[in-house]
Write an enzyme that holds these catalytic residues in place. Structure first.
Site, mmCIF file in Angstrom:
data_model
loop_
_atom_site.group_PDB
_atom_site.id
_atom_site.type_symbol
_atom_site.label_atom_id
_atom_site.label_comp_id
_atom_site.label_asym_id
_atom_site.label_seq_id
_atom_site.Cartn_x
_atom_site.Cartn_y
_atom_site.Cartn_z
ATOM 1 N N CYS A 2 0.816 -1.119 -0.143
ATOM 2 C CA CYS A 2 0.108 0.017 -0.065
ATOM 3 C C CYS A 2 0.893 1.064 -0.064
ATOM 4 C CB CYS A 2 -0.758 -0.046 1.124
ATOM 5 S SG CYS A 2 -2.125 -1.417 1.440
ATOM 6 N N ARG A 27 5.114 0.763 -6.060
ATOM 7 C CA ARG A 27 5.204 -0.433 -4.824
ATOM 8 C C ARG A 27 4.067 -1.521 -5.126
ATOM 9 N NH1 ARG A 27 6.315 2.668 -0.181
ATOM 10 N NH2 ARG A 27 4.864 1.578 1.211
ATOM 11 N N TRP A 77 -2.702 -2.803 -1.872
ATOM 12 C CA TRP A 77 -2.527 -4.094 -2.072
ATOM 13 C C TRP A 77 -3.046 -5.039 -1.470
ATOM 14 C CZ3 TRP A 77 -1.116 -7.736 -4.974
ATOM 15 C CH2 TRP A 77 -0.646 -8.867 -4.513
ATOM 16 N N ASN A 101 -1.955 1.250 6.086
ATOM 17 C CA ASN A 101 -0.909 0.632 5.175
ATOM 18 C C ASN A 101 -0.412 -0.602 6.298
ATOM 19 O OD1 ASN A 101 1.273 -0.730 4.066
ATOM 20 N ND2 ASN A 101 2.531 1.145 3.924
ATOM 21 N N GLY A 102 -0.371 -2.047 6.065
ATOM 22 C CA GLY A 102 0.066 -2.948 6.960
ATOM 23 C C GLY A 102 -1.023 -3.771 7.373
ATOM 24 N N GLU A 501 21.704 -20.762 -2.530
ATOM 25 C CA GLU A 501 21.541 -19.328 -3.311
ATOM 26 C C GLU A 501 22.598 -18.610 -2.346
ATOM 27 O OE1 GLU A 501 20.790 -18.005 -5.954
ATOM 28 O OE2 GLU A 501 20.300 -16.285 -5.336
ATOM 29 N N LYS A 505 25.586 -16.261 -3.832
ATOM 30 C CA LYS A 505 25.660 -14.787 -3.869
ATOM 31 C C LYS A 505 26.901 -14.480 -3.288
ATOM 32 C CE LYS A 505 23.072 -13.481 -5.943
ATOM 33 N NZ LYS A 505 22.140 -14.444 -6.771
ATOM 34 N N GLU A 508 29.969 -14.540 -5.725
ATOM 35 C CA GLU A 508 29.481 -13.725 -7.054
ATOM 36 C C GLU A 508 29.877 -12.511 -6.717
ATOM 37 O OE1 GLU A 508 25.549 -14.840 -9.800
ATOM 38 O OE2 GLU A 508 25.248 -14.460 -7.706
ATOM 39 N N HIS A 524 29.530 -36.395 5.234
ATOM 40 C CA HIS A 524 30.193 -37.167 4.200
ATOM 41 C C HIS A 524 31.432 -36.402 3.375
ATOM 42 C CE1 HIS A 524 27.090 -40.053 5.351
ATOM 43 N NE2 HIS A 524 26.256 -38.945 5.058
ATOM 44 N N LYS A 624 25.353 -10.746 -16.958
ATOM 45 C CA LYS A 624 23.854 -10.892 -16.524
ATOM 46 C C LYS A 624 22.933 -11.841 -17.272
ATOM 47 C CE LYS A 624 20.251 -9.516 -14.167
ATOM 48 N NZ LYS A 624 20.377 -9.657 -12.590
HETATM 49 C C1 G6P Z 1 24.138 -15.581 -15.170
HETATM 50 C C2 G6P Z 1 23.731 -14.624 -14.096
HETATM 51 C C3 G6P Z 1 22.937 -15.347 -13.075
HETATM 52 C C4 G6P Z 1 22.129 -16.402 -13.440
HETATM 53 C C5 G6P Z 1 22.273 -17.343 -14.511
HETATM 54 C C6 G6P Z 1 21.049 -17.961 -15.149
HETATM 55 O O1 G6P Z 1 25.118 -16.678 -14.448
HETATM 56 O O2 G6P Z 1 24.750 -14.014 -13.807
HETATM 57 O O3 G6P Z 1 22.675 -14.382 -12.160
HETATM 58 O O4 G6P Z 1 21.336 -17.104 -12.270
HETATM 59 O O5 G6P Z 1 23.114 -16.710 -15.429
HETATM 60 O O6 G6P Z 1 20.503 -16.889 -15.864
HETATM 61 P P1 G6P Z 1 18.980 -16.956 -16.172
HETATM 62 O O7 G6P Z 1 18.598 -15.674 -17.169
HETATM 63 O O8 G6P Z 1 18.716 -18.003 -17.060
HETATM 64 O O9 G6P Z 1 18.061 -17.092 -15.006
#
Ligand code: G6P
Length: 629
Positions: A2, A27, A77, A101-102, A501, A505, A508, A524, A624
């Protein structure tokens, strides 16, 4: 999420409210409205759908609006009740009008009490009830500000409100207790309130960000602040927001990645609106689209993806198997395409790719299509190759993601596959039972699950705004672990893909060695690596796997590792076992915990990258969109 705008002063109020709401559109919302004083009386105009519908309601009545110099506006929302005009804000209760809002957590009790006292709420919302509380308090003789304060004391949950009353025209009273609120003096005389600084910046650069527990009163004379509990006057000092063009692009954040992490609540709202038909009452009605039929008729599902998308697909497997009892495989596209994979008759192959251009994922889609299998795509980019080549497509609506490391595209992919899982559960009439070996997990109905999913954007926003201290804890852990040799991220069940993940991250953007591991696999092999120079991030929220993960924590702790535990706010035992403690708010269903954990691991990698001084938005060697194999 909201959005709220309030104005009182010399300028035309309607214009400021509508422009302000436009700036809050990012938002995500599904209905909107305004309330304003016209010749001393309150008028309300609201509509489901976009702001343009509200603008249209104003057409042809300019004499009514011309003298309006005080009003409030809202983009809603929907969380409690459908996104209809009736449920849209502002809500009126007698001479009182409110926007909110909330979430009011105890709204059912409040509603029952109000009805027993003869009130007749007209909407399905929790918000509307607050207006009746204020009305009752004013009828007992309290002035507007006191009535707002005493009424607010009845509410449980984090929220903000803005209120006006015909008994005190020309006054706008706001409370911040959770959802953010900003305020400013209008240099031409008067005051502006808003959910963030964006609607204000056009009029002044000096903005006051309210603290939780602040009451703000706007009149033609300007602003006054009071303590919500005691009513004592407060001094609040403004900040000068001297935003450069670059900063405005980044919404005031130092990096796109941080901005995009904070955009996740809105991205989830937009994705949900795009995938589901929320006006229908059935608990999980996906918007009618060809992809829904492919999902429904699939005998088996195979996800193909790379990188972060592969992690979202893995969660998809866990959720679809649990909710819909359909077999699901998750494949790395780069492996699948050069194997001799066997697909069951009737299998559906789903390519998941935020960019929609990843070469390996596209190659698999082309190949299996040739073999006669149906294909579905999930991508964030309209018009991408995946969207054109798959038999049907679903979109996430994360908006452009500039930071190379995927953040909001990941959580929106997660949301999409969770919605599919719920939809398939209903379509296949799958029983909601406790998973094997986890009698503690009390399954909730699909209807309740849907209700909880709708609250997720609010909850993620709360985590990121930090009233519970999650981000402060992340920052402190990062600071003290910045020179550690390496990290393991461990988790079980729904936490396992998030462990993967989290480690990705960190690699990366901070260039720190990190591995994501299923907690049960640690012994293991990798446990040989553990010593006092290693940190282990243990994802042990309050779910079916919590006790088993904590046993794995004990194993690495005994070998000297520094423990960063991410778990339930009240899990004192886990807190005692950890060197760094990151609290996670509870969820009614454990399947929703990954969204909040994701925010924590994203922020951990961001903070470590800052300390390392890396190029957060453009990490070395990465792209990307990976259009080569
Ligand atoms: C690249 C990006 C990652 C992404 C991967 C798959 O390595 O740097 O951030 O997860 O590609 O990309 P996609 O567009 O297929 O999700």
């Amino acid at each position: 999420m909201c959005g709220i705008v309030g104005y009182v002063g010399k300028r035309p109020a309607i214009d400021i409210l509508l422009k302000g709401l436009k700036r809050l559109e990012y938002r995500g919302y599904d209905s909107a409205g305004v309330a304003f004083f016209s010749r001393g009386k309150l008028e309300v105009r609201k509509s489901q759908g976009k702001l343009e519908n509200v603008e249209r309601l104003m057409d042809g009545s300019s004499e009514l609006f011309a003298d309006a110099h005080c009003g409030i506006g809202h983009t809603r929302w929907a969380t409690h009740g459908k996104p209809t005009t009736q449920n849209a804000h502002p809500h009126r209760a007698g001479h009182v009008v409110i926007v909110h809002n909330g979430i009011i957590e105890n709204y059912q009790e409040i509603k029952a009490e109000l009805i027993s006292r003869g009130h007749k709420p007209e909407s399905e919302t929790d918000s509307e009830l607050f207006g009746f509380l204020v009305l009752e308090a004013m009828e007992k003789g309290q002035d507007l500000v006191t009535a707002v304060r005493t009424s607010f004391a009845h509410l449980e949950g984090a929220c903000s409100v803005v209120v006006m009353s015909e008994r005190e025209p020309g006054k706008v009273v706001g409370v911040r207790n959770g959802s953010p609120m900003a305020a400013a003096f209008d240099p031409q005389g008067g005051a502006i309130l808003a959910s963030d600084a964006q609607p204000i910046l056009e009029y002044t650069k000096e903005v006051i960000f309210l603290e939780n527990g602040d009451v703000v009163v706007g009149t033609e004379k300007g602003l006054a602040f009071f303590d919500l509990k005691t009513g004592a006057p407060l001094d609040r000092v403004g900040e000068i927001l001297d935003w450069s063009v670059d900063k405005i692009d980044k919404g005031g954040f130092p990096h796109f990645m941080l901005k995009e992490i904070h955009e996740q609540p809105a991205a989830l709202v937009d994705t949900l609106n795009g995938i589901m038909d929320r006006v229908k009452t059935n608990p999980f009605p996906l918007a009618a689209q060809p992809g829904a039929d492919l999902l429904r008729t699939a005998k088996e599902i195979t996800f193909v993806a790379c990188g972060t998308s592969w992690h979202a697909a893995l969660l998809g497997k866990y959720w679809i198997e649990r909710f819909a009892r359909i077999p699901v495989n998750v494949e790395l596209a780069s492996e699948f395409r050069y194997r001799d994979p066997v697909l069951a008759p009737g299998a559906l192959v789903i390519g998941m790719s935020q960019s929609g251009e990843t070469a390996d994922t596209l190659a698999v889609i082309r190949d299996v299509k040739k073999r006669g299998f149906k294909t579905l795509g999930l991508t964030n980019v309209r018009g991408s190759t995946l969207s054109r080549e798959a038999d049907a497509i679903f979109y996430t609506s994360a908006g452009p993601e500039i930071g190379v490391a995927a953040t909001k595209t990941f959580t929106t992919q997660m949301l999409a596959v969770l919605l599919w899982a719920g939809y398939l559960g209903i379509e296949h009439k799958a029983p909601r039972t406790s998973p094997a070996g986890t009698p503690n997990a009390k399954p909730i109905s699909f209807e309740e699950l849907f209700h909880e999913i709708v609250k997720l954007p609010h909850q993620i926003k709360e985590c990121l705004d930090d009233p519970q201290g999650m981000i402060t804890a992340v920052r402190s852990a990062a600071k003290q672990l910045q020179n550690i040799k390496g990290f393991f991220f461990i988790g079980r069940g729904f936490s396992y893909p998030i462990a993967l993940e989290g480690a990705l991250k960190l690699k990366e953007i901070a260039y720190v060695h990190a591995e994501g591991y299923a907690a049960g696999e640690l012994k293991h092999g990798p446990i040989a690596m553990i010593d006092q120079d290693m940190a282990v991030v243990v994802l042990a929220p309050q779910d079916s796997w919590r006790d088993k993960t904590v046993s794995n924590l004990e194993e690495v702790k005994a070998r000297g590792a520094k423990i960063v535990a991410i778990g339930g706010t009240h899990d004192q035992n886990l807190k005692n076992l950890s060197d760094f403690w990151i609290p996670l708010p509870a969820q009614k269903d454990e399947s929703l915990l990954p969204f909040l954990m994701t925010a924590a691991v994203q922020m951990l990698s961001y903070e470590l990258a800052l300390l390392k001084g890396t190029d957060v938005d453009k990490p070395r060697n990465l792209a990307k969109s990976v259009t080569v194999e």
